[in-house]
Design an enzyme around this catalytic site. Structure first.
Site, PDB file in Angstrom:
ATOM      1  N   THR A   7      22.802  17.427 -17.713  1.00  0.00           N
ATOM      2  CA  THR A   7      23.690  16.600 -17.022  1.00  0.00           C
ATOM      3  C   THR A   7      23.713  15.349 -17.949  1.00  0.00           C
ATOM      4  O   THR A   7      23.463  15.584 -19.011  1.00  0.00           O
ATOM      5  CB  THR A   7      21.637  16.239 -15.576  1.00  0.00           C
ATOM      6  OG1 THR A   7      23.492  15.417 -15.209  1.00  0.00           O
ATOM      7  CG2 THR A   7      20.955  15.480 -16.674  1.00  0.00           C
ATOM      8  N   ASN A   9      24.038  12.618 -16.802  1.00  0.00           N
ATOM      9  CA  ASN A   9      22.562  11.256 -15.879  1.00  0.00           C
ATOM     10  C   ASN A   9      21.717  11.273 -16.645  1.00  0.00           C
ATOM     11  O   ASN A   9      20.881  12.028 -16.566  1.00  0.00           O
ATOM     12  CB  ASN A   9      23.340  11.723 -14.191  1.00  0.00           C
ATOM     13  CG  ASN A   9      22.646  10.300 -14.127  1.00  0.00           C
ATOM     14  OD1 ASN A   9      21.836  10.214 -14.388  1.00  0.00           O
ATOM     15  ND2 ASN A   9      22.969  10.442 -12.549  1.00  0.00           N
ATOM     16  N   ASP A  65      23.101  19.858  -8.638  1.00  0.00           N
ATOM     17  CA  ASP A  65      23.896  19.159  -7.931  1.00  0.00           C
ATOM     18  C   ASP A  65      23.676  18.141  -7.016  1.00  0.00           C
ATOM     19  O   ASP A  65      22.901  19.056  -5.636  1.00  0.00           O
ATOM     20  CB  ASP A  65      25.106  20.075  -7.710  1.00  0.00           C
ATOM     21  CG  ASP A  65      26.698  18.804  -7.314  1.00  0.00           C
ATOM     22  OD1 ASP A  65      26.808  17.689  -8.114  1.00  0.00           O
ATOM     23  OD2 ASP A  65      27.136  19.103  -5.904  1.00  0.00           O
ATOM     24  N   HIS A 167      13.803  14.826  -3.078  1.00  0.00           N
ATOM     25  CA  HIS A 167      15.181  15.752  -2.964  1.00  0.00           C
ATOM     26  C   HIS A 167      14.756  16.554  -4.712  1.00  0.00           C
ATOM     27  O   HIS A 167      15.068  17.654  -4.665  1.00  0.00           O
ATOM     28  CB  HIS A 167      16.203  15.614  -3.219  1.00  0.00           C
ATOM     29  CG  HIS A 167      16.786  14.385  -3.503  1.00  0.00           C
ATOM     30  ND1 HIS A 167      16.572  12.822  -3.484  1.00  0.00           N
ATOM     31  CD2 HIS A 167      17.713  14.386  -4.658  1.00  0.00           C
ATOM     32  CE1 HIS A 167      16.704  11.942  -4.204  1.00  0.00           C
ATOM     33  NE2 HIS A 167      17.553  12.899  -4.786  1.00  0.00           N
TER      34      HIS A 167
END
Ligand code: ITT
Length: 181
Positions: A7, A9, A65, A167
């Site tokens: 990632t 991020n 994602d 999530h």
């Protein structure tokens, strides 16, 4: 067992690391920005990204994602969440919802894992609502405007709650069960 999380991020990596290390799984950061395909399906985007990433890294790896799906906007920004955040930001989302009475929204994450033998996806969801204004300084992305169901604070106001109900937590929980099986 060591797996890689690819990632670009750092916030996503930090959260995943906290959740996985509590479950006894070591995760390494593969700082990799892949140009995602465009699709309405988080799963399709994650599958394509992990295949490309595994071809480069050749070690067990997962990508994820994530999208924020807002009911009153027919699921927008959904898989276009990164683009929407850059273009209109959380303020733009709040403006779009100015007169909306239904503020329900769901964060959805699709993790795709690959190890050269199989590619598998794991979905995680967190239902909640869009706040009426930005609240909180922690977290990243849409955290200041998202309140998980059953709580009053936004994710940006309470990261301890976020790592327990998010999530990302839900999707990582499924990945962990698979890795341990
Ligand atoms: P990678 O694809 O490199 O992993 P990214 O930041 O582009 O990093 P996504 O496409 O999955 O990741 O994220 C879509 C957008 O949603 C992006 O703008 C994020 O900041 C935001 N986002 C993702 N997870 C979030 C979370 O847990 N809380 C708030 N915003 C989030």
């Amino acid at each position: 067992m060591v797996i890689y999380f690819a990632t670009s991020n750092e916030h996503k990596f930090k959260e995943a690391n906290e959740i996985l290390s509590a479950k006894g799984i070591s995760v390494e950061h593969f700082n990799f920005k892949h140009n995602e395909i465009r699709s309405d399906s988080l799963e399709e985007i994650a599958m394509e990204a992990v295949d490309t990433t595994f071809a480069q890294l050749k070690k067990p790896v997962f990508v994820e994602d994530t999208g924020l799906f807002i009911d009153a906007l027919n699921g927008f920004p959904g898989t276009y969440s990164a683009w929407a955040l850059k273009k209109i930001g959380s303020d733009g989302i709040l403006k779009l919802l100015k007169s909306a009475s239904n503020r329900a929204a769901t964060f959805k994450t699709c993790i795709a894992f690959a190890n050269g033998k199989i590619t598998k996806t794991f979905l995680g969801e967190c239902k909640g609502a869009i706040a009426t204004k930005k609240r909180g300084k922690s977290g990243f992305g849409y955290d200041p405007i998202f309140t998980p169901k059953g709580y009053k604070k936004t994710f940006a106001e309470d990261l301890e709650i976020k790592v327990k109900v998010s999530h990302r937590f839900a999707a990582l929980q499924k990945l962990t069960e698979f890795l341990k099986a």
